[in-house]
Structures are given as C-alpha cells and as structure tokens.
Design a protein around this motif. Structure first.
Motif, PDB file in Angstrom:
ATOM      1  N   SER A 198       0.842  -1.208   0.000  1.00 39.06           N
ATOM      2  CA  SER A 198       0.000   0.000   0.000  1.00 39.06           C
ATOM      3  C   SER A 198       0.873   1.252   0.000  1.00 39.06           C
ATOM      4  O   SER A 198       2.074   1.187   0.285  1.00 39.06           O
ATOM      5  CB  SER A 198      -0.883   0.006   1.249  1.00 39.06           C
ATOM      6  N   GLY A 199       0.209   2.379  -0.242  1.00 39.98           N
ATOM      7  CA  GLY A 199       0.920   3.656  -0.174  1.00 39.98           C
ATOM      8  C   GLY A 199       1.430   3.907   1.235  1.00 39.98           C
ATOM      9  O   GLY A 199       2.546   4.396   1.440  1.00 39.98           O
ATOM     10  N   THR A 200       0.620   3.554   2.214  1.00 38.36           N
ATOM     11  CA  THR A 200       1.020   3.743   3.612  1.00 38.36           C
ATOM     12  C   THR A 200       2.288   2.937   3.907  1.00 38.36           C
ATOM     13  O   THR A 200       3.235   3.452   4.530  1.00 38.36           O
ATOM     14  CB  THR A 200      -0.126   3.296   4.551  1.00 38.36           C
ATOM     15  N   ASN A 241       5.295   4.654   2.314  1.00 39.37           N
ATOM     16  CA  ASN A 241       5.715   5.851   3.062  1.00 39.37           C
ATOM     17  C   ASN A 241       6.408   5.468   4.363  1.00 39.37           C
ATOM     18  O   ASN A 241       7.442   6.037   4.724  1.00 39.37           O
ATOM     19  CB  ASN A 241       4.487   6.714   3.397  1.00 39.37           C
ATOM     20  N   HIS A 245      -0.946  13.085   4.413  1.00 42.56           N
ATOM     21  CA  HIS A 245      -1.371  11.713   4.709  1.00 42.56           C
ATOM     22  C   HIS A 245      -0.432  11.077   5.721  1.00 42.56           C
ATOM     23  O   HIS A 245      -0.858  10.425   6.685  1.00 42.56           O
ATOM     24  CB  HIS A 245      -1.406  10.893   3.413  1.00 42.56           C
ATOM     25  N   GLU A 301      -1.659   8.076   8.956  1.00 44.33           N
ATOM     26  CA  GLU A 301      -0.857   6.850   8.990  1.00 44.33           C
ATOM     27  C   GLU A 301      -0.589   6.385  10.421  1.00 44.33           C
ATOM     28  O   GLU A 301       0.459   5.846  10.757  1.00 44.33           O
ATOM     29  CB  GLU A 301       0.406   7.009   8.115  1.00 44.33           C
ATOM     30  N   GLU A 304       3.818  16.000  -0.176  1.00 44.21           N
ATOM     31  CA  GLU A 304       2.712  15.199  -0.733  1.00 44.21           C
ATOM     32  C   GLU A 304       2.257  15.795  -2.068  1.00 44.21           C
ATOM     33  O   GLU A 304       1.814  16.944  -2.109  1.00 44.21           O
ATOM     34  CB  GLU A 304       1.559  15.174   0.266  1.00 44.21           C
ATOM     35  N   THR A 312       0.045  14.647  -5.518  1.00 42.13           N
ATOM     36  CA  THR A 312      -0.796  15.753  -5.143  1.00 42.13           C
ATOM     37  C   THR A 312      -1.202  15.657  -3.665  1.00 42.13           C
ATOM     38  O   THR A 312      -1.138  14.579  -3.085  1.00 42.13           O
ATOM     39  CB  THR A 312      -2.093  15.780  -5.997  1.00 42.13           C
ATOM     40  N   ASN A 332      -3.738  15.400  -0.923  1.00 45.85           N
ATOM     41  CA  ASN A 332      -5.101  14.879  -0.837  1.00 45.85           C
ATOM     42  C   ASN A 332      -6.037  15.820  -0.072  1.00 45.85           C
ATOM     43  O   ASN A 332      -7.021  16.328  -0.619  1.00 45.85           O
ATOM     44  CB  ASN A 332      -5.031  13.488  -0.183  1.00 45.85           C
ATOM     45  N   ASP A 345       5.512  11.699  -1.036  1.00 42.78           N
ATOM     46  CA  ASP A 345       4.342  10.833  -1.067  1.00 42.78           C
ATOM     47  C   ASP A 345       3.619  11.186  -2.365  1.00 42.78           C
ATOM     48  O   ASP A 345       2.831  12.130  -2.419  1.00 42.78           O
ATOM     49  CB  ASP A 345       3.461  11.095   0.167  1.00 42.78           C
ATOM     50  N   ALA A 372       1.402   9.446  -4.001  1.00 40.99           N
ATOM     51  CA  ALA A 372       0.289   8.509  -4.196  1.00 40.99           C
ATOM     52  C   ALA A 372      -0.417   8.809  -5.524  1.00 40.99           C
ATOM     53  O   ALA A 372      -0.784   7.903  -6.267  1.00 40.99           O
ATOM     54  CB  ALA A 372      -0.689   8.609  -3.029  1.00 40.99           C
ATOM     55  N   ARG A 373      -0.567  10.124  -5.815  1.00 45.42           N
ATOM     56  CA  ARG A 373      -1.223  10.536  -7.063  1.00 45.42           C
ATOM     57  C   ARG A 373      -0.263  11.367  -7.920  1.00 45.42           C
ATOM     58  O   ARG A 373      -0.659  12.385  -8.500  1.00 45.42           O
ATOM     59  CB  ARG A 373      -2.505  11.323  -6.750  1.00 45.42           C
ATOM     60  N   CYS A 382       1.065   5.187  -5.917  1.00 42.67           N
ATOM     61  CA  CYS A 382       0.056   4.129  -5.805  1.00 42.67           C
ATOM     62  C   CYS A 382      -0.393   3.635  -7.171  1.00 42.67           C
ATOM     63  O   CYS A 382      -0.611   4.428  -8.084  1.00 42.67           O
ATOM     64  CB  CYS A 382      -1.160   4.646  -5.037  1.00 42.67           C
ATOM     65  N   SER A 409      -3.054   1.625  -7.090  1.00 43.81           N
ATOM     66  CA  SER A 409      -4.421   1.211  -6.767  1.00 43.81           C
ATOM     67  C   SER A 409      -5.404   2.374  -6.705  1.00 43.81           C
ATOM     68  O   SER A 409      -6.549   2.188  -6.304  1.00 43.81           O
ATOM     69  CB  SER A 409      -4.407   0.505  -5.413  1.00 43.81           C
ATOM     70  N   LYS A 410      -4.967   3.564  -7.130  1.00 43.01           N
ATOM     71  CA  LYS A 410      -5.912   4.702  -7.115  1.00 43.01           C
ATOM     72  C   LYS A 410      -6.338   4.976  -8.554  1.00 43.01           C
ATOM     73  O   LYS A 410      -7.001   4.134  -9.139  1.00 43.01           O
ATOM     74  CB  LYS A 410      -5.249   5.892  -6.412  1.00 43.01           C
ATOM     75  N   SER A 425       1.568  -0.483  -4.304  1.00 39.14           N
ATOM     76  CA  SER A 425       2.280   0.774  -4.544  1.00 39.14           C
ATOM     77  C   SER A 425       3.729   0.436  -4.820  1.00 39.14           C
ATOM     78  O   SER A 425       4.187  -0.668  -4.524  1.00 39.14           O
ATOM     79  CB  SER A 425       2.205   1.670  -3.304  1.00 39.14           C
TER      80      SER A 425
END
Ligand SMILES: Cc1ncc(COP(=O)(O)O)c(C=O)c1O
Length: 349
Positions: free
Chosen positions: A59-61, A64, A85, A90, A137, A139, A141, A170, A172-173, A198, A200-201, A209
């Motif tokens: 996962s992203g978490t 990170n 995030h 977290e 981060e 983008t 969130n 981070d 993620a996006r 990520c 998975s988004k 991730s």
C-alpha cells in the motif's frame, strides 16, 4: 437506483486487461527474488520515475512508512505538511515505526515552500532533534488534489541538499500531478530522494504501490518491508495488474481532471463553497456550511439519492473522479445536488 461513487479513486476496480494479465502472470517466490512479474513491475516503475530501483509494497502507507524508517534515525524530526497523509492518516507511524518526531507545518493549499521549510530545519544543538527528513505530498489529498510545480520542488531540493536532508515524496497521485502540469513524472520525482506512488488509485490496479529511490536505499527498504510482514510470495499475480495500470491508465487521467472541473463549476454555480484554486486534478472539496447542514448530513442526503461522497471534516465533503465515472455521471450528480439545494433553500429538507 443509479449509484455514482465519488468517495475516492481507490474504489476503482481492475480492468478486464488487468484481470487477464493477472490470470496469465508468471510468478515465483518474491522473497527469494524469483517473481519475474514483480521484477518487471519494479523495473518499469523505477524507469518511469528515473530512479535506480523500486520496491513493490502492499500500500501507499506501507511505502511511506518504510521510507520513513529507512531515511531516519531514532529521535530524528520529520518535516511534513500538517494535513499530509503521512502525518494525518498513517496511525502515528512516524513515532511508532520510525521512532521519529513529526514537525507538521501548514502549507499554502497543502504546498510547502522552501522558505517555510527553511525556518523549521533544526540547528546543530545538543538540546534539539536532528531534522532527518522532509516529506512532501504531491498531489496533496486533504488540500483537494493540489500540485507541487517543478520549480517549487527544485527550490526545496536545493535547500534540502544544502542541509544534507533527504526528501521523500508521497506521490500517491503523482501521475495526476504530472498530467495536470503537463510534465513528466520523472521531472517531479527528480527533486525527491525517494518517492512512493500508488497503483491502486487512479491507475485502477486492485492492490499495491511502488517505493523508488537509489539502489542502496531500496535494498535497505527491502529489509524493512520484510520486518513489517510485507514480504509477499507469488505477488506477481497483483503486480501484473500494476504493469497494465502503468502502461494503459495514465493518459486517461486527464478525463478525471476535466470531470472534476466540470463538477466543481456546476456546484459553485448553485452556491456551493469550493476553493476553485484547489481544483487542479481529480479531487473536489466542497464546504456545505452555508446550507446549514454538516458534512455528515450532506453525505447522507446524497447517499439517499445514490451519490456517494466522503465526509472530509465537519462541513467538508470530498468528491473524487476516476475511471468508470463518465461525463453523464457528472451531469447527473450536478443535477441531483442542484435539486437538493433547491429543496434545502425552500425549507423542504
Ligand atoms: C496522499 C496519499 N498518500 C498515501 C495514501 C495511502 O495509500 P494506501 O491507502 O494504499 O495505504 C493515500 C490514500 O488515500 C493518499 O491519499
């Protein structure tokens, strides 16, 4: 009833091509370094980010947190944005897993400037923790999908380098950030020592991730992944979907951004309070306080009409556009919300 699920881009399901790739994936025991599909994904991800190596994580978490553990020493301080995030969502991993202390600072719409960071870097002093890491981060969130520009990142990198502090992004996006600014992800990742992103988004893979960085850094991260129980065996089954995500799902992110903008403009036109400056990618955060209702009440009213939104604060709700949401769904959603607003204004709700 028609359902339009705008809670998150994590609700996306694997595409048919992903399911086929998963079915056919060549696999092996990845803890022995024998899963060719995981290796292919890691090489692909590292290449796209312009980094030497990558590590496939659950996962992203997890990405990170492993980065935090690998970058910092016990008692270090980690500079991060107050709504990031890493800090917000977290589960105090900074403290519990890395044994480090967070130094949360508010950014401008989630974005930290090098100037802002500069004042929070600790001097060498026996009383104070060392600043061990800067987290960004991209983008952002909670700020509504806002982006760091290459220029902002370059300034932060210069500051970090001159203080010998690594930067973890981070991302993620990160593909949303790159798409919105029409730059390569590599250009954005270049300014970070390590980056998590990520699959998975917006990219629609079911799980996973990638954490990327230098060869030595990723070797260290591999140990921490094992420590956290993230050594997955025939993980090629899920990595296969990630490969398809990277190869086929990036270009279409611009549709999500367009849909978010159309939705935000429609909602503003019926009196909803949205900071349009934050509507840069696939996230729209709206404040509903002017309608005399809370975010929970708003989400419940929408839910009764089949529109799913996430409660994002006392008065804030979040809509996220993603694969499977078409322009018709956006128009339909805007229509339902306009009807609800009319009823609220007429005292009917
Ligand atoms: C900015 C950001 N970072 C990290 C994550 C964590 O990703 P995961 O849910 O895969 O742990 C998220 C999830 O929404 C996110 O929005």
């Amino acid at each position: 009833m028609k359902i339009v699920d705008l809670r998150s881009d994590t609700v996306t399901k694997p595409t048919l091509e992903m399911r086929q790739a998963m079915y056919q994936a060549e696999v092996g025991d990845d803890v022995y370094g024998e899963d060719p599909t995981v290796q292919k994904l890691e090489e692909l991800g590292a290449g796209i980010m312009g980094k030497e190596s990558a590590l496939f994580v659950a996962s992203g978490t997890m990405g990170n947190q492993i980065a935090l553990m690998a970058h910092t020493n016990k008692g270090d301080e980690v500079i991060c944005e107050a709504d990031s995030h890493i800090f917000y969502y977290e589960v105090a991993g900074i403290a519990c897993l890395a044994g480090a202390q967070a130094r949360p600072i508010s950014g401008q719409r989630g974005i930290l400037s090098s100037d802002r960071i500069k004042h929070h870097i600790r001097p060498q002093d026996v009383h104070q923790p060392r600043t061990g890491l800067i987290c960004l981060e991209n983008t952002h969130n909670r700020a509504g999908g806002t982006c760091y520009s290459v220029q902002e990142l370059a300034q932060i990198k210069e500051l970090a380098d001159s203080n010998h502090i690594p930067v973890h992004m981070d991302g993620a996006r990160i593909f949303n950030a790159a798409t919105a600014q029409n730059v390569s992800v590599e250009k954005l990742a270049e300014k970070a020592t390590s980056i998590t992103f990520c699959l998975s988004k917006g990219l629609c893979a079911p799980v996973g991730s990638l954490l990327t960085g230098s060869h030595d850094f990723i070797q260290e991260c591999r140990r921490y992944r094992k420590m956290l129980g993230g050594g997955m065996r025939q993980a090629g089954i899920i990595a296969a979907a990630g490969i398809v995500g990277l190869e086929t799902m990036v270009e279409r992110l611009q549709d999500d951004h367009l849909h978010a903008r159309i939705l935000a403009e429609a909602l503003v036109s019926i009196g909803m309070d949205i900071d349009m400056e934050t509507v840069q990618t696939n996230i729209v955060i709206a404040n509903v306080s002017s309608f005399g209702i809370t975010a929970k009440q708003a989400a419940a009213l929408l839910g009764e009409q089949g529109i799913k939104a996430a409660v994002f604060g006392e008065y804030s709700i979040r809509f996220v556009t993603h694969h499977g949401i078409e322009k018709d769904d956006i128009n339909y959603t805007a229509g339902i919300i306009a009807k609800l607003v009319k009823e609220i204004n007429a005292g009917l709700l």
